[in-house]
Every structure is written in C-alpha cells, then in structure tokens.
Design a protein around this motif. Sequence first.
Motif, PDB file in Angstrom:
ATOM      1  N   ALA A 138      11.281  72.136  12.511  1.00  0.00           N
ATOM      2  CA  ALA A 138      11.770  73.384  11.921  1.00  0.00           C
ATOM      3  C   ALA A 138      12.779  73.087  10.816  1.00  0.00           C
ATOM      4  N   ASP A 180      16.841  66.268   6.999  1.00  0.00           N
ATOM      5  CA  ASP A 180      16.202  67.096   8.033  1.00  0.00           C
ATOM      6  C   ASP A 180      16.837  66.882   9.396  1.00  0.00           C
ATOM      7  N   ASN A 233      15.230  70.229  -1.531  1.00  0.00           N
ATOM      8  CA  ASN A 233      14.013  70.477  -0.745  1.00  0.00           C
ATOM      9  C   ASN A 233      13.299  69.187  -0.351  1.00  0.00           C
ATOM     10  N   ARG A 270      12.846  70.407   8.942  1.00  0.00           N
ATOM     11  CA  ARG A 270      12.089  69.894   7.798  1.00  0.00           C
ATOM     12  C   ARG A 270      11.483  71.050   7.002  1.00  0.00           C
ATOM     13  N   GLN A 271      11.010  72.069   7.703  1.00  0.00           N
ATOM     14  CA  GLN A 271      10.418  73.226   7.035  1.00  0.00           C
ATOM     15  C   GLN A 271      11.480  74.021   6.270  1.00  0.00           C
ATOM     16  N   THR A 328       0.479  67.149  13.853  1.00  0.00           N
ATOM     17  CA  THR A 328       0.502  68.556  14.238  1.00  0.00           C
ATOM     18  C   THR A 328      -0.288  68.786  15.533  1.00  0.00           C
ATOM     19  N   SER A 339      12.200  72.046   3.121  1.00  0.00           N
ATOM     20  CA  SER A 339      11.063  72.104   2.198  1.00  0.00           C
ATOM     21  C   SER A 339      10.938  73.468   1.520  1.00  0.00           C
ATOM     22  N   HIS A 340      11.319  74.526   2.246  1.00  0.00           N
ATOM     23  CA  HIS A 340      11.214  75.885   1.704  1.00  0.00           C
ATOM     24  C   HIS A 340      12.477  76.324   0.965  1.00  0.00           C
ATOM     25  N   ARG A 350       1.638  65.159   8.442  1.00  0.00           N
ATOM     26  CA  ARG A 350       2.521  65.140   9.597  1.00  0.00           C
ATOM     27  C   ARG A 350       1.682  65.311  10.850  1.00  0.00           C
TER      28      ARG A 350
END
Length: 200
Positions: free
Chosen positions: A109, A95, A127, A111-112, A5, A115-116, A3
């Motif tokens: 955020a 997401d 996820n 997406r996180q 960053t 994923s978590h 991604r």
Amino acid sequence: MARYTGPKTKIARKFKEPIFGPDKYLSKKNYPPGQHGRNKRGKTSQYAEQLLEKQKAKYTYGMLERQFKKLFLKAASKKGVTGDNLMKFIESRLDNVVFRLGIAPSRAAARQLVSHRHITVNGKINNIPSTLLIPGDIVAIRERSKSLEVITNALHGKGQGFSWLEWDGGLMTGKFMNYPDRSEIPENINEQAIVELYSK
C-alpha cells in the motif's frame, strides 16, 4: 514494474512466517504449500537455506532481484558489516519508511501511495518507491491527499513508532532521523546467509 501479486498465504507458508502481516490461514496450514508440503522431509542444503533467506527478504520488502543486488553491492562497498549495511539501506527505502511511519497499512500500500504521487520528500513530490532516504529527510503526505481513506485508516490504527523515525501527527510529517541498528529492525531475516550467498 513487475511485482508478486499472487496468493500471499502461499508465500508465507513457504517461509513458515507471516511475512506479509497477520495471517489467520497460516496458523491453520503451518506447513509448506504443494502436494507434498505436509510430508516434506530431508535436510535442506546450505545453499537452499541461503537462497530461502534472500527470497524471504525480497518478498518481505517487495523488491525484485535487480534492485536487491544493487543494494547489496552498495552495502558491500561501505565500511562496516555488509549484512548490517544491507538491512539499513533496505529500511531507508521510501516505501518502507512510509509503511514504518504508519501512513500505509502495508508495504504494498505504501508503494502504491508513493507511485500515485501522494507522498513528498523534503517538500517535493516523489513517486519513486525505491528512493533511498538519508538522515534528516522529511517525508510528508501531500496536502490534498491527507483525507484519503487508506491514509486516515492507517494513521488511526497506527501502532508503536520506531526510534529512527519521528512522526508529527499535527503536520502529518515524518523525519528519517538516522539509519537503524540491526537490533532495532524487527524482521526475522538472516542477512549473513544472504551475504554468504552473494559471496559464492
């Protein structure tokens, strides 16, 4: 998965738009980044403009080329206007829906959170941020994740909702009602230019 960053303001300056949200630095430097950004002249080609629109869409929604092209091919295979179909499918990504519902302050955020394993779809943990929702799907916050600071802060500052999404604050669940019309999607993206680019 890889991604972007790096510096977000630098990318926003490239498109001359706050594509990642409010950006106080963009207003100070509203010209392209780089040594010659301020003095850049000359007319850009049609291809360059089309490529820029595709890159803007990818950065805005946090997608990689492979994912983006896969959605384009899916949109092209459906009845209707390909550009409109593309935007509808992108908006139906899990997401993005988590972000639109106000559960997360940004798509990154959201997406996180997905994923978590903090998000469920129709009662089951999901996820995979790129999951495409269909009308009727229920997106919820996992029971033990409802007190997470990032979620409570985002919901506290939750703004105006969207007509294709329904939010139940008591249950902390959202429903994907239908695919949005292009006119309802606020992002400033010229999807027709993207269609023309892929059609070359």
